[in-house]
Structures are given as C-alpha cells and as structure tokens.
Scaffold this motif. Sequence first.
Motif, PDB file in Angstrom:
ATOM      1  N   ARG A 670       0.825  -1.208   0.000  1.00 38.67           N
ATOM      2  CA  ARG A 670       0.000   0.000   0.000  1.00 38.67           C
ATOM      3  C   ARG A 670       0.866   1.269   0.000  1.00 38.67           C
ATOM      4  O   ARG A 670       0.668   2.170  -0.830  1.00 38.67           O
ATOM      5  CB  ARG A 670      -0.893  -0.026   1.239  1.00 38.67           C
ATOM      6  N   ALA A 671       1.836   1.326   0.885  1.00 40.59           N
ATOM      7  CA  ALA A 671       2.658   2.536   0.995  1.00 40.59           C
ATOM      8  C   ALA A 671       3.446   2.782  -0.285  1.00 40.59           C
ATOM      9  O   ALA A 671       3.564   3.930  -0.751  1.00 40.59           O
ATOM     10  CB  ALA A 671       3.605   2.408   2.192  1.00 40.59           C
ATOM     11  N   LEU A 674       1.110   4.176  -2.997  1.00 35.95           N
ATOM     12  CA  LEU A 674       0.736   5.572  -2.786  1.00 35.95           C
ATOM     13  C   LEU A 674       1.898   6.516  -3.076  1.00 35.95           C
ATOM     14  O   LEU A 674       1.716   7.613  -3.601  1.00 35.95           O
ATOM     15  CB  LEU A 674       0.237   5.766  -1.359  1.00 35.95           C
ATOM     16  N   GLU A 675       3.068   6.057  -2.727  1.00 33.20           N
ATOM     17  CA  GLU A 675       4.247   6.886  -2.986  1.00 33.20           C
ATOM     18  C   GLU A 675       4.468   7.064  -4.489  1.00 33.20           C
ATOM     19  O   GLU A 675       4.785   8.163  -4.959  1.00 33.20           O
ATOM     20  CB  GLU A 675       5.482   6.238  -2.350  1.00 33.20           C
ATOM     21  N   LYS A 678       1.091   9.197  -5.857  1.00 35.26           N
ATOM     22  CA  LYS A 678       0.453  10.227  -5.036  1.00 35.26           C
ATOM     23  C   LYS A 678      -0.005  11.418  -5.856  1.00 35.26           C
ATOM     24  O   LYS A 678      -1.153  11.856  -5.785  1.00 35.26           O
ATOM     25  CB  LYS A 678       1.406  10.684  -3.936  1.00 35.26           C
ATOM     26  N   ILE A 681      -2.874  10.516  -8.228  1.00 37.39           N
ATOM     27  CA  ILE A 681      -4.135  10.244  -7.524  1.00 37.39           C
ATOM     28  C   ILE A 681      -4.840  11.550  -7.195  1.00 37.39           C
ATOM     29  O   ILE A 681      -6.054  11.691  -7.382  1.00 37.39           O
ATOM     30  CB  ILE A 681      -3.874   9.429  -6.241  1.00 37.39           C
ATOM     31  N   GLU A 682      -4.079  12.538  -6.753  1.00 39.10           N
ATOM     32  CA  GLU A 682      -4.688  13.818  -6.386  1.00 39.10           C
ATOM     33  C   GLU A 682      -5.260  14.527  -7.597  1.00 39.10           C
ATOM     34  O   GLU A 682      -6.211  15.301  -7.479  1.00 39.10           O
ATOM     35  CB  GLU A 682      -3.645  14.685  -5.685  1.00 39.10           C
ATOM     36  N   LEU A 706      -7.245   5.518 -11.117  1.00 37.05           N
ATOM     37  CA  LEU A 706      -6.712   6.376 -10.065  1.00 37.05           C
ATOM     38  C   LEU A 706      -7.824   7.031  -9.273  1.00 37.05           C
ATOM     39  O   LEU A 706      -7.758   7.163  -8.041  1.00 37.05           O
ATOM     40  CB  LEU A 706      -5.791   7.437 -10.685  1.00 37.05           C
ATOM     41  N   LEU A 709      -9.333   4.447  -7.100  1.00 36.61           N
ATOM     42  CA  LEU A 709      -8.419   4.211  -5.993  1.00 36.61           C
ATOM     43  C   LEU A 709      -8.502   5.341  -4.966  1.00 36.61           C
ATOM     44  O   LEU A 709      -8.492   5.111  -3.757  1.00 36.61           O
ATOM     45  CB  LEU A 709      -6.995   4.086  -6.537  1.00 36.61           C
ATOM     46  N   HIS A 710      -8.612   6.562  -5.450  1.00 36.39           N
ATOM     47  CA  HIS A 710      -8.749   7.727  -4.572  1.00 36.39           C
ATOM     48  C   HIS A 710      -9.989   7.584  -3.680  1.00 36.39           C
ATOM     49  O   HIS A 710      -9.941   7.809  -2.464  1.00 36.39           O
ATOM     50  CB  HIS A 710      -8.843   8.987  -5.441  1.00 36.39           C
ATOM     51  N   LEU A 713      -9.444   4.952  -1.015  1.00 30.23           N
ATOM     52  CA  LEU A 713      -8.597   5.417   0.074  1.00 30.23           C
ATOM     53  C   LEU A 713      -9.347   6.353   1.009  1.00 30.23           C
ATOM     54  O   LEU A 713      -9.203   6.295   2.233  1.00 30.23           O
ATOM     55  CB  LEU A 713      -7.351   6.107  -0.493  1.00 30.23           C
ATOM     56  N   ASP A 720      -4.433  10.657   2.110  1.00 29.57           N
ATOM     57  CA  ASP A 720      -3.122  10.199   2.566  1.00 29.57           C
ATOM     58  C   ASP A 720      -2.068  11.228   2.165  1.00 29.57           C
ATOM     59  O   ASP A 720      -2.049  11.642   1.047  1.00 29.57           O
ATOM     60  CB  ASP A 720      -2.818   8.837   1.937  1.00 29.57           C
TER      61      ASP A 720
END
Length: 720
Positions: A670-671, A674-675, A678, A681-682, A706, A709-710, A713, A720
């Motif tokens: 997961r981390a 997201l990295e 990121k 996704i935004e 994406l 996924l957003h 989350l 995040d």
Amino acid sequence: MNRVLHLLADDPISEPGDDKLNRRIFAGQVIEVIRRLPAKESSTVLALIGPWGSGKSSLLGLVTKSLELYQSEEWKVVAFNPWELSSLDGLMLGFFEAISSAIPDEFKTKTVGETLQGYAGRLLTLGGAFKVPGAMLANAMGFADPGKLAEGLGKLLDSKVSTQALKKRLEAALAEMPQRLLVVIDDLDRLMPDELLMVFKLIRLLGRLSGVHYLLAYDEQTVLAVLKESQLARGSSDRALAYLEKIVQVRLDLPTVHRTQVLELIQSCVGELLSLPRKPVSEQERARLMVLLESDLLVRLNEPRSIKRFFAQVAAYLPLVVHRVDLPDFVALSYVRTFHPMLYRELHRRKRELLTPERPTESTGKQLDWTRISMEAGVPESEATTLVGLIGSIFPTGSVSSSHRNFLHGAAERRAANADYFDRYFYFGVPPGDVSEDELEAVVSRLRQAGAEADMARLELWLREKFDLVLPKLKALEAGLDGFQRAYLLIALAHKYREAHASGENLFKHYDFLELSMQVLTGVSEEAAEFVSQALADSTEIHFLFLLMRRLQAERREEALTGTGGQKLLLACAHRVPEILAAQTGQTLPKVPWCIGLASAWASVVGHEPVHHWMVSQMESGKTSWRVEDLVGCCVVGVEPLSEGLFGERYRVNLGPVLHQIDLFALVPRAWLLEKLKGRIEAATESAELRKGAIVPFESLINDGLWALHRMLLATEGAD
C-alpha cells in the motif's frame, strides 16, 4: 421380470378386485337390465358400445362372472368370438356350437337335436345360402350320435314341415329348460364386412329364438365403417346405421374414462416403469416426465388399452436407453413412434431442421410447414396442431418450436435437441462413434494411483477427439469419484487446457469445463496432491491450476479449498508462478491482464509478502514493460483492446471495477503504491462516471482507476 410381464400384458379383467376404473357400478346396472329381459316370450339383442381399448371386454368379464356366480339358476352364459374363426363356414358352425353348448346335456335329446339342426339348416338353405351337411352340424353341436341325427335331419329338411313350425317346435323344446340363454359376442369391430354381415344374419334368422338373448360388444364407429363398405350399405352411412339399429334393441354405452382415472392409470404405469432400471431415475427427470404425461399433448392416452399399449412400448426399449438419453424426451418420442410411426421416421430424416433455429425452406422456397408435414405422414388433422406442439417441446431450439410451450424444459446434456444425443433416440442406444456413459464410468472407475496408464490415455484421447460428448458425462460422474480418481481427471483436464491454449482456444469460456475443473480441484485428496504436482510439468498447466483458484476467488468459493488436497497442490506448485509471470513482463499489462489474476491467486496461496517482493522488483528494475499505472487501469476495467496497438488503441469502458474482485494491495504494498502515484491520484477526476459505455483511450482508463483508488482510500482512512 414379473413387473415387465405385468406391464406388457393387455388381458381383460374378470375379477372385481382388478377394476381400476370403478366399472362395478355400471356392470351391476347391465346385469339388472339383463335380469329384466322377458323370460320366454322373445329374444333381445343388447350392445355394449365403447371406443377401441376402452375396457369393453373387461366389463363383459365382470358381467358374465357375476351372472355365473349369482344368477346361474336363471341364466346360462355362453361366449362366442367370431374373430377367432378363419372362414365363413367356420364362423357359422362356431355359432351353432356356441348355441348348442348352452343346452344342458339332459335336454340334448334326439328330438331337440333334430329340431334345432333342422331349423338352422332350413334357414341357411333358404335363398341359396349355405348348405351344411347334417353330420357336420351334428358334430358342431356336440350331439352323441351325429350319424343317426344327420339321417333324421335329412328327412326333416325334405318334409313338408314349414320353417315357422320348426321354430315353434324348437321353442317348445327349449321352453322346458330352466334357464335363459345369454350369448356374449365380443370383438365384432375386428371383422371384415362379409363376416360381420354373417354374424348379424345368424343372430337375426337363427338365433332369434324365445329365451335366447345376445350381448354384443363393439366400437360403433368402426362397425359402421365396416358396414358402409358392404354391399348392403353400398357406401351409405345412413344405410349402415339403419341396418345396425334393426339388429340392436338395447344399446349400453360404456361410461367414458374420466381424466382423473386416466391420470391414475398413467401414474400406476409410470410407477412400474421406473421400478425397472437398477439405477434410479433422477428426481428431476421423474418430475419432468409427470409434467409431460399430465399435459394436454398426449391426446391418445385416454383409454386403458392405449395407455397400456404405449407404456408397453416404452418398457420394451427402456433397458436400452435408460440413463443414456433424457427420459421425458424418450417417452415423448415413443408416443410419436407408437401412434404416428410415419411421422417418427420423418423426424429422423429431418434432423437438421429440428436442431437448427433457422427457418429452413422447402425446395419450393416456402418455409417448412410442420402441420402439413405431420398430416402428410398420416397424422389426423384434429391431432396435427397438438402433435406439432409436442415436437416443439422435444426440440425447443429448432425450427419447429417458435410458437410452442416448452413442456420438457430441463438439463440439456442428454436431450434429443442436443446434436450429440439425437441419434440415440432412433438407434435405441449408443450409436457407433459415440461414448457410452457405462464405458466412460468404467474407465474413470479404474483410475487409481497405479496401473491407470491405459485408461488415462483413453480418457485423454476422448477429451481430445470427443470433447463435447465426454465433458457433460464426466460432469455427471464427478460427484461419485474418490480423491485419486479426481487427481487423474484433473491431470487430464490440465493436459486438455494446455493443448487448447496452444491452439489459441480459451477453455475458460466453456462453462462445463470450468465448473468441472473447479469441482475436481476442490475434491483432490491430500494423498494425491503430490502425485498431481509431479505430473503437471508444463507452465501452462500450472497456470491452469492458479486460474482455477482465481475463479474460485471471483465467485467467493475459495473456502472450498481450505484444508483440501487442492490447497496442498497449489502450495506445491506455487514456486512455478514467478516463472510464468516473468515470461510475460516483456509485454505491457494491458496486453496480458490475466497475469494480474494469476498474481492474485498466487497471493491467496502463499500470502502477500512474496508477491509484493516480486511485483515491486519487476516494476522498479527498469527491465520490464510493467507499469504501476497500467496495473491500476487494468484492475478497474480489465478489458481486451478493440484493435491492434498500445496506447493509441481504444477500449470499451466497463464500470464494474475489478477492484471489487482483486485486492490490489495483495499484489503491491500500500505505501509503495501511494508513494508512486500520489501526485496522479490527487489529480484524478470523476470523468469515468460520465463515460459509461463509451470507447476511450487506455490512458483515460488509468485516470478512472486512479479516481476509483482515490475514492477507496478516502473511504478507508481518509486522504493520505
């Protein structure tokens, strides 16, 4: 065997306990009518009238049995069956013999004998009819000294005594008898025209003696048709009816068989029929069979004889076809074969038209008219429409079925409408080139840990050459297999998958293959797991196993593997999965989306950590074509491209996200995900909601992924 013989029997009943139609009440009324006939003053002809096979002979049996038991002091009953006699002379003498047999021995004096024979001979010689030698008459009537009786008869016939005087003399002799005579004549509707007229002439001229009565039994429609063909009626129905009415004074119409009684008879026959096979018929087949038999399609099953005749036909062939065809379909086709044999042969000839949904045309260019075809095959117009409805139910997908209800709907594996089974219904068994259920069951039953090579080779040959024939049969056998038999079958199915994959065929689109494979995987014994893992050496076969696991996941059925040999087998083969996936990393994930499902199944077997490590290492190595963005895009829609190319190609949007079926974080941490994503996704938008059903570039699908996924989350732990 006793059950078979009882089902095939068509003998009339004579005991009240065998009366399944409750005819005892009507039989009692017939007896009452007979008892009320004039004692000595005249002769009466009664007629028991009913359709062919409606139980007339059985009712005659009940009546005569009762008269003999309870009315013997008042009535002497004698049976005469003209159908059993082969000539007119024999018929005439048989009639004399029947009359004479009713006369007690103590009344067979020389005077009675001469008078009876003289009267008979005089009537038959009048008008140039039959001339019967006196000795022959004496023999036929059973008198002690035919020679002397014949000499006396000759003198009597040559004398000046009138016919009327002979009759009065005979009636005076018979009046001394304590009983009245009842002559029962059955099967009149089976006679030829000249034979029928002879019987009526004998009754009218010879038999109409005071105190001698007649009970006839016949199908009126048939008798009138026979009379119509005679010289007497000369083709006139009115003349035939008028003649019959002159013979019969009292008509006794047999009560119709009520629909409830018909169904009770049918159910009784079905019970006997289904007791014949050693292996019981399935409840589904039994239920569908009763739906057919209780429908309005089998119109001829309305009389006792037609019902018994029909079930006798079915019983005669049942051992050849049971568990090899669909029983309701076989019974329906047996109805056609029994009552409309020419149409049955026509159905066999028109296999293509019956099995294809297109509307084929005749050579004239007109569409097939099944009603006309039926009538040309001898089906009466009154039955044609119903019979076409029956055929349409047997072949629900063919050209005949467009406007008819499907009374026989059910499993399609062994139905007549299945091209692989059609010939069995006309061959009455397994035709050459087919594979019988018994043969397949014998081969599978011998699949054990050792010594199964020959049977295994035979099974794989069938799967290779007769796949569609064998697969439904294997599916039916699966529930009865043990763990090692399932292991061998799983190996054979994996080999079949490998061969089909090599030729570009996707067997996972074949429902029966997929379902059978999953059932077998979940049923492999723990003892057989290692044996299977050693037998499956090809990477495509390992891929096959994990695709089955993936499908079980998608259907929420993976729990069925817990603690089984199937789970042990997958663990034993798990080390092969990275090799399979690595061979595909030269292509982008949109080209090989099945790798995502394989990786998900791998994670379910070995846990997340090994899969995380392998996936991250591949995507960060810079040596593969796999991208994390593609992974997200494929997880949302998982579609195949509509044209050749990569990101220039276009895809159809399907908003049933694969994210609902695959745990994305089981594939990558997961981390880490997201990295990597990121910023993207935004920036994701809700454009997917506006494009449902549209065709868009794959880059837009990545955006959809994406965005999805957003949302996921946000729903779990916020931004995040």
